[in-house]
Structures are given as C-alpha cells and as structure tokens.
Write a protein that holds these residues in place. Structure first.
Motif, PDB file in Angstrom:
ATOM      1  N   LEU A 282       3.135  -7.425   6.067  1.00  0.00           N
ATOM      2  CA  LEU A 282       4.201  -6.450   5.831  1.00  0.00           C
ATOM      3  C   LEU A 282       3.671  -5.027   5.840  1.00  0.00           C
ATOM      4  CD1 LEU A 282       6.271  -8.276   3.067  1.00  0.00           C
ATOM      5  CD2 LEU A 282       6.720  -8.146   5.511  1.00  0.00           C
ATOM      6  N   GLY A 283       2.375  -4.853   6.132  1.00  0.00           N
ATOM      7  CA  GLY A 283       1.810  -3.514   6.247  1.00  0.00           C
ATOM      8  C   GLY A 283       1.911  -2.728   4.955  1.00  0.00           C
TER       9      GLY A 283
ATOM     10  N   LEU B 179       2.952  -6.646  -3.819  1.00  0.00           N
ATOM     11  CA  LEU B 179       1.854  -7.261  -4.569  1.00  0.00           C
ATOM     12  C   LEU B 179       1.566  -8.672  -4.073  1.00  0.00           C
ATOM     13  CD1 LEU B 179      -0.136  -7.186  -6.941  1.00  0.00           C
ATOM     14  CD2 LEU B 179       1.708  -8.076  -8.397  1.00  0.00           C
ATOM     15  N   LEU B 180       2.625  -9.454  -3.860  1.00  0.00           N
ATOM     16  CA  LEU B 180       2.430 -10.862  -3.543  1.00  0.00           C
ATOM     17  C   LEU B 180       3.700 -11.425  -2.916  1.00  0.00           C
ATOM     18  CD1 LEU B 180       0.773 -13.516  -3.798  1.00  0.00           C
ATOM     19  CD2 LEU B 180       1.795 -13.802  -6.061  1.00  0.00           C
ATOM     20  N   ALA B 181       3.506 -12.319  -1.957  1.00  0.00           N
ATOM     21  CA  ALA B 181       4.614 -13.084  -1.385  1.00  0.00           C
ATOM     22  C   ALA B 181       4.091 -14.466  -1.031  1.00  0.00           C
ATOM     23  CB  ALA B 181       5.178 -12.392  -0.137  1.00  0.00           C
TER      24      ALA B 181
ATOM     25  N   HIS C  65      -1.280  -8.507   2.424  1.00  0.00           N
ATOM     26  CA  HIS C  65      -0.562  -7.545   1.598  1.00  0.00           C
ATOM     27  C   HIS C  65      -1.255  -6.181   1.584  1.00  0.00           C
ATOM     28  CE1 HIS C  65       1.928 -10.889   0.344  1.00  0.00           C
ATOM     29  NE2 HIS C  65       0.811 -11.574   0.210  1.00  0.00           N
ATOM     30  N   ARG C  66      -0.585  -5.230   1.013  1.00  0.00           N
ATOM     31  CA  ARG C  66      -1.021  -3.843   1.091  1.00  0.00           C
ATOM     32  C   ARG C  66      -2.387  -3.631   0.431  1.00  0.00           C
ATOM     33  NH1 ARG C  66       0.972   0.953  -1.999  1.00  0.00           N
ATOM     34  NH2 ARG C  66       2.237  -0.519  -3.169  1.00  0.00           N
ATOM     35  N   ILE C  67      -3.211  -2.802   1.065  1.00  0.00           N
ATOM     36  CA  ILE C  67      -4.507  -2.433   0.497  1.00  0.00           C
ATOM     37  C   ILE C  67      -4.294  -1.345  -0.553  1.00  0.00           C
ATOM     38  CG2 ILE C  67      -6.764  -1.423   1.005  1.00  0.00           C
ATOM     39  CD1 ILE C  67      -6.569  -2.656   3.789  1.00  0.00           C
ATOM     40  N   LYS C  68      -4.825  -1.575  -1.743  1.00  0.00           N
ATOM     41  CA  LYS C  68      -4.635  -0.636  -2.848  1.00  0.00           C
ATOM     42  C   LYS C  68      -5.977  -0.276  -3.468  1.00  0.00           C
ATOM     43  CE  LYS C  68      -0.132  -2.582  -4.204  1.00  0.00           C
ATOM     44  NZ  LYS C  68       0.662  -3.166  -5.327  1.00  0.00           N
ATOM     45  N   ASP C  69      -6.018   0.905  -4.078  1.00  0.00           N
ATOM     46  CA  ASP C  69      -7.183   1.280  -4.885  1.00  0.00           C
ATOM     47  C   ASP C  69      -7.131   0.530  -6.204  1.00  0.00           C
ATOM     48  OD1 ASP C  69      -8.169   3.044  -3.012  1.00  0.00           O
ATOM     49  OD2 ASP C  69      -7.129   4.775  -3.830  1.00  0.00           O
ATOM     50  N   LYS C  70      -8.194  -0.263  -6.474  1.00  0.00           N
ATOM     51  CA  LYS C  70      -8.248  -1.048  -7.709  1.00  0.00           C
ATOM     52  C   LYS C  70      -9.685  -1.104  -8.200  1.00  0.00           C
ATOM     53  CE  LYS C  70      -5.854  -4.748  -8.266  1.00  0.00           C
ATOM     54  NZ  LYS C  70      -5.301  -6.119  -8.152  1.00  0.00           N
ATOM     55  N   PRO C  71      -9.881  -1.348  -9.497  1.00  0.00           N
ATOM     56  CA  PRO C  71     -11.247  -1.492 -10.014  1.00  0.00           C
ATOM     57  C   PRO C  71     -11.916  -2.740  -9.452  1.00  0.00           C
ATOM     58  CG  PRO C  71      -9.653  -1.121 -11.790  1.00  0.00           C
ATOM     59  CD  PRO C  71      -8.868  -1.418 -10.569  1.00  0.00           C
TER      60      PRO C  71
ATOM     61  N   LYS D 216     -11.180  -0.737  -2.369  1.00  0.00           N
ATOM     62  CA  LYS D 216      -9.959  -0.992  -1.599  1.00  0.00           C
ATOM     63  C   LYS D 216      -9.711  -2.501  -1.630  1.00  0.00           C
ATOM     64  CE  LYS D 216      -9.554   3.294  -0.045  1.00  0.00           C
ATOM     65  NZ  LYS D 216      -8.402   4.177  -0.354  1.00  0.00           N
ATOM     66  N   VAL D 217      -8.665  -2.906  -2.301  1.00  0.00           N
ATOM     67  CA  VAL D 217      -8.428  -4.334  -2.536  1.00  0.00           C
ATOM     68  C   VAL D 217      -7.068  -4.739  -1.967  1.00  0.00           C
ATOM     69  CG1 VAL D 217      -8.164  -6.138  -4.293  1.00  0.00           C
ATOM     70  CG2 VAL D 217      -9.855  -4.307  -4.603  1.00  0.00           C
ATOM     71  N   MET D 218      -7.041  -5.889  -1.303  1.00  0.00           N
ATOM     72  CA  MET D 218      -5.763  -6.462  -0.872  1.00  0.00           C
ATOM     73  C   MET D 218      -5.717  -7.930  -1.276  1.00  0.00           C
ATOM     74  SD  MET D 218      -6.068  -6.967   3.256  1.00  0.00           S
ATOM     75  CE  MET D 218      -7.516  -7.749   4.017  1.00  0.00           C
ATOM     76  N   LEU D 219      -4.523  -8.423  -1.451  1.00  0.00           N
ATOM     77  CA  LEU D 219      -4.321  -9.834  -1.758  1.00  0.00           C
ATOM     78  C   LEU D 219      -3.993 -10.584  -0.475  1.00  0.00           C
ATOM     79  CD1 LEU D 219      -2.235  -9.756  -5.065  1.00  0.00           C
ATOM     80  CD2 LEU D 219      -4.626 -10.337  -4.788  1.00  0.00           C
ATOM     81  N   LEU D 220      -4.549 -11.775  -0.354  1.00  0.00           N
ATOM     82  CA  LEU D 220      -4.206 -12.680   0.728  1.00  0.00           C
ATOM     83  C   LEU D 220      -3.519 -13.896   0.130  1.00  0.00           C
ATOM     84  CD1 LEU D 220      -7.497 -12.603   2.854  1.00  0.00           C
ATOM     85  CD2 LEU D 220      -5.421 -11.245   3.177  1.00  0.00           C
ATOM     86  N   SER D 221      -2.379 -14.274   0.674  1.00  0.00           N
ATOM     87  CA  SER D 221      -1.657 -15.462   0.182  1.00  0.00           C
ATOM     88  C   SER D 221      -1.571 -16.472   1.316  1.00  0.00           C
ATOM     89  CB  SER D 221      -0.266 -15.090  -0.331  1.00  0.00           C
ATOM     90  OG  SER D 221       0.461 -14.364   0.636  1.00  0.00           O
TER      91      SER D 221
END
Length: 404
Positions: free
Chosen positions: A324-325, A330-332, A347-353, A364-369
């Motif tokens: 979804l670019g 966060l999650l699907a 899912h979207r790449i976000k700045d996270k600790p 730079k963190v993204m979630l993969l489902s």
C-alpha cells in the motif's frame, strides 16, 4: 423481415460463459452491421460484440449482471430486407469482432452516473392483500411507490409514508449492480476466504540499509528512465527465498487433492486501479536484474491502471506481493490470491527505535505480514520463509549482482 437469434459467440481460450455488463442497444433500436451491441466480461477479458447484420432489435434476453453461456441466445434481431441473415448465422466474425481489453473503468459504469431514472409505474405492483387494502383505504396508488425490497413488493410502511408525504428510507438509498471487474474481484475474494485456511505471520524488518541502497541507486535508475521504488527489492527478495521453501511456491488442485510444486517464479504484484484491485504478473523474476525488474513492474502496473494490460500479463502467478506504499498503515492481513498458498503484505517504512550493538537508535522499520494457507503450510515453515526475506532486505546488497 427475417428474424435472427443472436447467440453469445465463442471468443476463444476455453471461455464457456460471459457476464453481461452493458447493453449499447435497446428494444426497438436500429443497428448497422458491426455496430457495438453488448459488452461482455469473461474470465479472460472484457469484450465488445458487434451486430452481425443490419436490423432492428426485437428482444434482449439477458439483463445487465446476468451470466450467459456460450451458444445461448442473448438478443433477437429483425434483419432488413436487403440483409442476409443466413450469412450472419453462418458468420464466424463475432469472435473476431470481440475486442478483448481490460478496461481501466468498471464496464457499464456509465449506467451509474447521475441520478437513476425514475421507475416506470407497473400495471399491477407486487403487494400482499393486506397492503392493497391499506392502500385503498388511504387512497394511495401503489404504482407510484418505488419499493425498497429486493423482491419488488410494496410494504405497509411505504404505503403509510406515501399517504402522509413522508420519505421512506429507500428515498435516501441508491442501488448499483455489482458487475464487471468488481463482481469478478468479489467472487475471487469470497472463493479464497471460504477455501483456504488463512493465517498471518507478522514481523518487523529493519529497512535502514534498504533505504540507503535505494537512495544510492535511484539516480542511476533515473538516468535509464526507470523509477526505482522499494517494491523491486522486495519482489526480488521473495523470489530469492522461494527456492529454499518450495511449498510456498506451490498451489493446490482442489479437484484432484494434489499439491502442484512450481519450479518457476512468477510474482504477482497487486495494483490498485479505478476498476479495483488487479494483479499483474512478473514472469521469471529470478532471471531479471534489479533494474530490469523495476522497469517490468512499472510497465505492468501502469498498463493495469490504463486498462491496456494484456490478459497473459494477469495469469500464471505463483506468489503475490501487495504493497500500500505510503498508505500502508501499521498492519493488514492480505487475502490469498487463490489458488496460491502465500501472499506478502508490505507496510509503510517508519522511524522507530531499534537496537544495534546493544544501543538504542532510530531506524527505518517496516512490518511485513505474510498470509498463508494453513491447510498446507505450518506456522514454522512460513516463519522461516519470512525471516529469509527479512534477512535479505536487511542486507540488500546481495540483491544487486553488480553495480548497475
């Protein structure tokens, strides 16, 4: 005038039926030879079928949304005296006149534009005896009521509302038939959800190195006229991992209860279009360089959005990636592209600790489902595949065989 029963022609490629998505003619209309008469959607393409001869439309046998079998009469024509109906009956032109092309707009969408035409009063509206008696007592003409029920019956509530001048809920509703590509999508989604035993495995991926690599390669891609997104990296990482996990590249033959292991890697890339979600297929991903893959994905996605994609570019996928670019959320939990056994949601790449070398830093963190068919794939098998993909994305240099 001679009468011609026009049958749904065989448009080839094993098509046995077609859904009527738009009529270009109405009863009483005059048509010339090859004038477009009807638009039909098969499981291969959307086709427009022209008139076999000059004549007048006497009868239309199928409504929009109905499914006709090849060989069934869909329309009756009264041919002109100087036309040759026997030649039209023998003609093999209908398949050739059917222009197969996926449209970038749901076929028949013109039916929905603007307010719907007012329903013409019927001679004897459907209603129970009690409702008819109530209408007579209140002096209400049942023929002037637009029923809200799907079976067309007028209800007592509607009769009382008409008597008092109140608007019923139906006055604030609009009905649109689910036809064309949207109907095909709905049927495939339903088949997938009711056939496969879906489960989804989710994990984080530190995409910091991936972001840096894409930023370094993007100018070189631009000079070649290629738009380099993150998607080619992900598709290539999936194709690199599949040989080590062959069951995720397999499919189930529901009829024979067999598992089909596929030793080729054709990755479907889910693409949003105005018609709905389509899945163009990149064939033989494992044989493409990163830049070749990026160019192929861009071309296929654009042709899907334009409505010019070839039917063969929508078939033959063995695994699907959906992204979804920037709107990835966060999650699907993606729905499998049946009969495939796996689909990866990005899912979207976000700045996270993130923790590196025992220290907390910003990454730079993204979630993969990863959705899988639990009938065939056990949880640990899916997890191992996901971690292989993540390891490659966290070390993306291995995706570039040589500096482009």
């Amino acid at each position: 005038m001679a009468r011609l029963d026009f049958k749904l022609p065989d448009v080839g490629e094993g098509v046995t039926e077609g859904e009527i998505v738009e009529w270009f003619v109405a009863v009483g209309d005059s048509v010339a030879e090859d004038d477009p008469m009807v638009e039909v959607m098969t499981d291969k393409a959307t086709v427009t079928i022209g008139a076999p001869c000059e004549g007048r439309v006497e009868r239309i046998c199928f409504e929009v949304g109905a499914v006709a079998q090849v060989g069934q009469v869909i329309l009756t024509l009264e041919s002109k005296p100087d036309s040759d109906p026997d030649s039209a009956r023998r003609s093999s032109l209908p398949p050739a006149a059917a222009v197969g092309q996926i449209r970038n707009q749901v076929p028949g969408a013109a039916l929905f534009q603007g307010p719907p035409p007012a329903s013409a009063p019927v001679a004897k509206p459907l209603a129970t005896p009690a409702v008819r008696r109530l209408a007579q007592e209140l002096g209400v003409d049942l023929g002037q009521i637009s029923p809200s029920r799907t079976d067309g019956r007028v209800t007592a509530v509607e009769v009382r509302a008409a008597a008092t001048g109140e608007q019923t809920p139906a006055a604030f509703e609009e009905r649109q038939p689910i036809v064309g590509i949207r109907r095909a999508i709905a049927e495939r989604m339903h088949r997938s959800k009711t056939t496969a035993a879906h489960f989804t495995f989710v994990e984080e991926c530190d995409a910091s190195a991936l972001v840096q690599l894409r930023e370094r390669l993007a100018p070189k891609a631009d000079r070649r006229g290629i738009r380099l997104t993150y998607l080619p990296f992900i598709v290539k990482a999936v194709a690199d991992a599949l040989p080590n996990h062959p069951v995720l590249n397999a499919a189930v033959d529901e009829r024979s209860h067999e598992l089909i292991y596929k030793k080729y890697y054709n990755i479907g890339v889910a693409t949003a279009t105005e018609s709905g979600l389509m899945v163009p297929v990149v064939h033989q991903v494992d044989r493409l360089s990163l830049f070749e893959l990026a160019a192929r994905i861009e071309r296929l996605s654009q042709s899907a959005r334009d409505g010019t994609i070839a039917p063969e570019d929508l078939r033959g996928s063995t695994f699907t990636v959906t992204s979804l670019g920037k709107r990835g959320g966060l999650l699907a939990t993606p729905i499998l592209h049946h009969p495939e056994l796996g689909i990866l949601g990005v899912h979207r790449i976000k700045d996270k600790p993130v923790v590196r070398d025992g220290k907390i830093t910003v990454g730079k963190v993204m979630l993969l489902s990863l959705s899988l068919d639990h009938r065939i794939i056990d949880g640990h098998v899916g997890a191992e595949f996901a971690y292989d993909v993540i390891e490659t994305l966290e070390n993306p240099e291995r995706l570039v065989d040589e500096e482009p």
